[in-house]
Design a protein around this motif. Structure first.
Motif, PDB file in Angstrom:
ATOM      1  N   VAL A 102       0.865  -1.176   0.000  1.00  9.54           N
ATOM      2  CA  VAL A 102       0.000   0.000   0.000  1.00  9.54           C
ATOM      3  C   VAL A 102       0.907   1.233   0.000  1.00  9.54           C
ATOM      4  O   VAL A 102       1.832   1.329   0.806  1.00  9.54           O
ATOM      5  CB  VAL A 102      -0.951   0.014   1.216  1.00  9.54           C
ATOM      6  CG1 VAL A 102      -1.795   1.279   1.233  1.00  9.54           C
ATOM      7  CG2 VAL A 102      -1.832  -1.230   1.208  1.00  9.54           C
ATOM      8  N   VAL A 103       0.627   2.146  -0.919  1.00 13.39           N
ATOM      9  CA  VAL A 103       1.434   3.355  -1.094  1.00 13.39           C
ATOM     10  C   VAL A 103       0.563   4.565  -0.809  1.00 13.39           C
ATOM     11  O   VAL A 103      -0.613   4.600  -1.188  1.00 13.39           O
ATOM     12  CB  VAL A 103       1.981   3.425  -2.540  1.00 13.39           C
ATOM     13  CG1 VAL A 103       2.769   4.712  -2.765  1.00 13.39           C
ATOM     14  CG2 VAL A 103       2.825   2.199  -2.867  1.00 13.39           C
ATOM     15  N   LEU A 104       1.136   5.542  -0.131  1.00 12.54           N
ATOM     16  CA  LEU A 104       0.456   6.821   0.079  1.00 12.54           C
ATOM     17  C   LEU A 104       1.491   7.926   0.151  1.00 12.54           C
ATOM     18  O   LEU A 104       2.692   7.660   0.225  1.00 12.54           O
ATOM     19  CB  LEU A 104      -0.442   6.788   1.317  1.00 12.54           C
ATOM     20  CG  LEU A 104       0.151   6.446   2.676  1.00 12.54           C
ATOM     21  CD1 LEU A 104       0.820   7.662   3.308  1.00 12.54           C
ATOM     22  CD2 LEU A 104      -0.933   5.935   3.595  1.00 12.54           C
ATOM     23  N   GLU A 105       1.019   9.159   0.102  1.00 11.58           N
ATOM     24  CA  GLU A 105       1.899  10.319   0.164  1.00 11.58           C
ATOM     25  C   GLU A 105       1.487  11.199   1.345  1.00 11.58           C
ATOM     26  O   GLU A 105       0.306  11.267   1.668  1.00 11.58           O
ATOM     27  CB  GLU A 105       1.780  11.149  -1.117  1.00 11.58           C
ATOM     28  CG  GLU A 105       2.100  10.400  -2.382  1.00 11.58           C
ATOM     29  CD  GLU A 105       1.324  10.946  -3.571  1.00 11.58           C
ATOM     30  OE1 GLU A 105       1.956  11.250  -4.581  1.00 11.58           O
ATOM     31  OE2 GLU A 105       0.078  11.064  -3.463  1.00 11.58           O
ATOM     32  N   HIS A 133       9.963  13.149  -4.640  1.00 13.11           N
ATOM     33  CA  HIS A 133       8.674  12.886  -5.276  1.00 13.11           C
ATOM     34  C   HIS A 133       7.878  14.180  -5.411  1.00 13.11           C
ATOM     35  O   HIS A 133       7.696  14.909  -4.430  1.00 13.11           O
ATOM     36  CB  HIS A 133       7.887  11.872  -4.437  1.00 13.11           C
ATOM     37  CG  HIS A 133       6.549  11.535  -4.988  1.00 13.11           C
ATOM     38  ND1 HIS A 133       6.377  10.768  -6.117  1.00 13.11           N
ATOM     39  CD2 HIS A 133       5.310  11.875  -4.574  1.00 13.11           C
ATOM     40  CE1 HIS A 133       5.083  10.639  -6.374  1.00 13.11           C
ATOM     41  NE2 HIS A 133       4.420  11.306  -5.443  1.00 13.11           N
ATOM     42  N   VAL A 134       7.426  14.446  -6.616  1.00 14.12           N
ATOM     43  CA  VAL A 134       6.565  15.593  -6.873  1.00 14.12           C
ATOM     44  C   VAL A 134       5.257  15.067  -7.454  1.00 14.12           C
ATOM     45  O   VAL A 134       5.247  14.403  -8.491  1.00 14.12           O
ATOM     46  CB  VAL A 134       7.216  16.598  -7.848  1.00 14.12           C
ATOM     47  CG1 VAL A 134       6.257  17.738  -8.173  1.00 14.12           C
ATOM     48  CG2 VAL A 134       8.517  17.143  -7.251  1.00 14.12           C
ATOM     49  N   HIS A 135       4.174  15.337  -6.746  1.00 14.21           N
ATOM     50  CA  HIS A 135       2.857  14.916  -7.222  1.00 14.21           C
ATOM     51  C   HIS A 135       2.417  15.859  -8.329  1.00 14.21           C
ATOM     52  O   HIS A 135       2.517  17.082  -8.187  1.00 14.21           O
ATOM     53  CB  HIS A 135       1.852  14.957  -6.066  1.00 14.21           C
ATOM     54  CG  HIS A 135       0.561  14.280  -6.388  1.00 14.21           C
ATOM     55  ND1 HIS A 135      -0.380  14.849  -7.213  1.00 14.21           N
ATOM     56  CD2 HIS A 135       0.060  13.086  -6.009  1.00 14.21           C
ATOM     57  CE1 HIS A 135      -1.411  14.036  -7.325  1.00 14.21           C
ATOM     58  NE2 HIS A 135      -1.155  12.956  -6.600  1.00 14.21           N
ATOM     59  N   SER A 146       5.712  18.864  -3.750  1.00  8.30           N
ATOM     60  CA  SER A 146       6.572  17.848  -3.153  1.00  8.30           C
ATOM     61  C   SER A 146       5.840  17.115  -2.043  1.00  8.30           C
ATOM     62  O   SER A 146       5.200  17.739  -1.194  1.00  8.30           O
ATOM     63  CB  SER A 146       7.842  18.483  -2.574  1.00  8.30           C
ATOM     64  OG  SER A 146       8.633  18.997  -3.611  1.00  8.30           O
ATOM     65  N   LEU A 147       5.928  15.816  -2.066  1.00  7.09           N
ATOM     66  CA  LEU A 147       5.349  14.972  -1.031  1.00  7.09           C
ATOM     67  C   LEU A 147       6.339  13.863  -0.694  1.00  7.09           C
ATOM     68  O   LEU A 147       7.241  13.562  -1.475  1.00  7.09           O
ATOM     69  CB  LEU A 147       4.024  14.353  -1.506  1.00  7.09           C
ATOM     70  CG  LEU A 147       2.869  15.325  -1.749  1.00  7.09           C
ATOM     71  CD1 LEU A 147       1.688  14.593  -2.396  1.00  7.09           C
ATOM     72  CD2 LEU A 147       2.428  15.978  -0.457  1.00  7.09           C
ATOM     73  N   CYS A 165       4.968   6.497 -10.164  1.00  5.15           N
ATOM     74  CA  CYS A 165       4.965   7.839 -10.758  1.00  5.15           C
ATOM     75  C   CYS A 165       4.309   7.828 -12.132  1.00  5.15           C
ATOM     76  O   CYS A 165       3.545   8.745 -12.467  1.00  5.15           O
ATOM     77  CB  CYS A 165       6.391   8.378 -10.852  1.00  5.15           C
ATOM     78  SG  CYS A 165       7.111   8.752  -9.239  1.00  5.15           S
ATOM     79  N   GLN A 166       4.571   6.789 -12.909  1.00  4.66           N
ATOM     80  CA  GLN A 166       3.965   6.688 -14.241  1.00  4.66           C
ATOM     81  C   GLN A 166       2.457   6.485 -14.138  1.00  4.66           C
ATOM     82  O   GLN A 166       1.688   7.079 -14.887  1.00  4.66           O
ATOM     83  CB  GLN A 166       4.610   5.550 -15.041  1.00  4.66           C
ATOM     84  CG  GLN A 166       4.374   5.662 -16.513  1.00  4.66           C
ATOM     85  CD  GLN A 166       4.968   6.938 -17.098  1.00  4.66           C
ATOM     86  OE1 GLN A 166       6.135   7.240 -16.902  1.00  4.66           O
ATOM     87  NE2 GLN A 166       4.164   7.707 -17.795  1.00  4.66           N
ATOM     88  N   ASP A 167       2.023   5.658 -13.194  1.00  5.45           N
ATOM     89  CA  ASP A 167       0.586   5.434 -12.987  1.00  5.45           C
ATOM     90  C   ASP A 167      -0.113   6.710 -12.525  1.00  5.45           C
ATOM     91  O   ASP A 167      -1.270   6.954 -12.885  1.00  5.45           O
ATOM     92  CB  ASP A 167       0.343   4.313 -11.973  1.00  5.45           C
ATOM     93  CG  ASP A 167       0.652   2.931 -12.531  1.00  5.45           C
ATOM     94  OD1 ASP A 167       0.678   2.763 -13.774  1.00  5.45           O
ATOM     95  OD2 ASP A 167       0.884   2.007 -11.719  1.00  5.45           O
ATOM     96  N   LEU A 168       0.568   7.524 -11.723  1.00  4.42           N
ATOM     97  CA  LEU A 168      -0.008   8.806 -11.314  1.00  4.42           C
ATOM     98  C   LEU A 168      -0.344   9.648 -12.542  1.00  4.42           C
ATOM     99  O   LEU A 168      -1.440  10.195 -12.648  1.00  4.42           O
ATOM    100  CB  LEU A 168       0.960   9.581 -10.429  1.00  4.42           C
ATOM    101  CG  LEU A 168       0.925   9.348  -8.938  1.00  4.42           C
ATOM    102  CD1 LEU A 168       1.995  10.165  -8.242  1.00  4.42           C
ATOM    103  CD2 LEU A 168      -0.427   9.632  -8.340  1.00  4.42           C
TER     104      LEU A 168
END
Length: 175
Positions: A102-105, A133-135, A146-147, A165-168
């Motif tokens: 499970v991934v979150l920011e 990481h930049v959302h 940045s998150l 990142c690609q899925d975002l």
């Protein structure tokens, strides 16, 4: 506790979800109404709302189910029930119901509130990832922000982070 998956913006709990969503996140971290409607058409997007048996709105978790992981995009608990353990309960159930990471920011840790938020997630078994990481921006009038990326149980590999990142960009942020 009842779990209700929203499927359209006409669902009965969408207004309660929308109210809590708008007060829980800064505008630059928010989808527009139209963007929410689009996300709801994706089979792998889940907007799950939680209610007590008496109908009191508890909160929501917005997540995306991908082949290798689950991404929690937004998560909030109503002020009316905050501090009663619902946040821990909802996230723990989500983590335990999957064999995926499970991934979150979260926001960068800069003050006591952000430190408390990080401690909350670490206590649930999340770990910090080392990646910058930049959302991507939710709305054209904003830039990306940045998150910090957290993941359940272990750090992501470089390849997993790149996939996330690609899925975002290719899936989550599609307008």
């Amino acid at each position: 506790m009842n779990v209700i998956r929203l499927r359209t913006t006409d669902d009965q709990l969408f207004p309660a979800f929308e109210r809590l969503y708008r007060i829980s996140f800064p505008e630059y971290e928010q989808r527009t109404f139209t963007h929410h409607a689009k996300a709801l058409t994706a089979e792998n997007c889940f907007i799950n709302c939680y209610q007590q048996e008496d109908g009191q709105f508890i909160g929501f978790v917005v997540y995306w189910a991908f082949a290798e992981y689950i991404y929690i995009e937004h998560y909030a608990i109503s002020d009316n029930v905050r501090g009663q353990g619902y946040g821990t309960l909802l996230l723990r159930e989500l983590i335990e119901q999957t064999d995926k990471i499970v991934v979150l920011e979260i926001d960068p840790v800069i003050d006591e509130i952000s430190r408390k938020r990080l401690r909350f997630y670490l206590a649930l078994g999340f770990v910090e990832n080392r990646f910058t990481h930049v959302h991507p921006p939710y709305q054209p009038k904003f830039n990306g922000h940045s998150l910090r990326v957290l993941s359940s149980g272990r750090e992501l590999t470089e390849a997993e982070h790149q996939r996330f990142c690609q899925d975002l960009v290719d899936v989550v942020m599609v307008k």
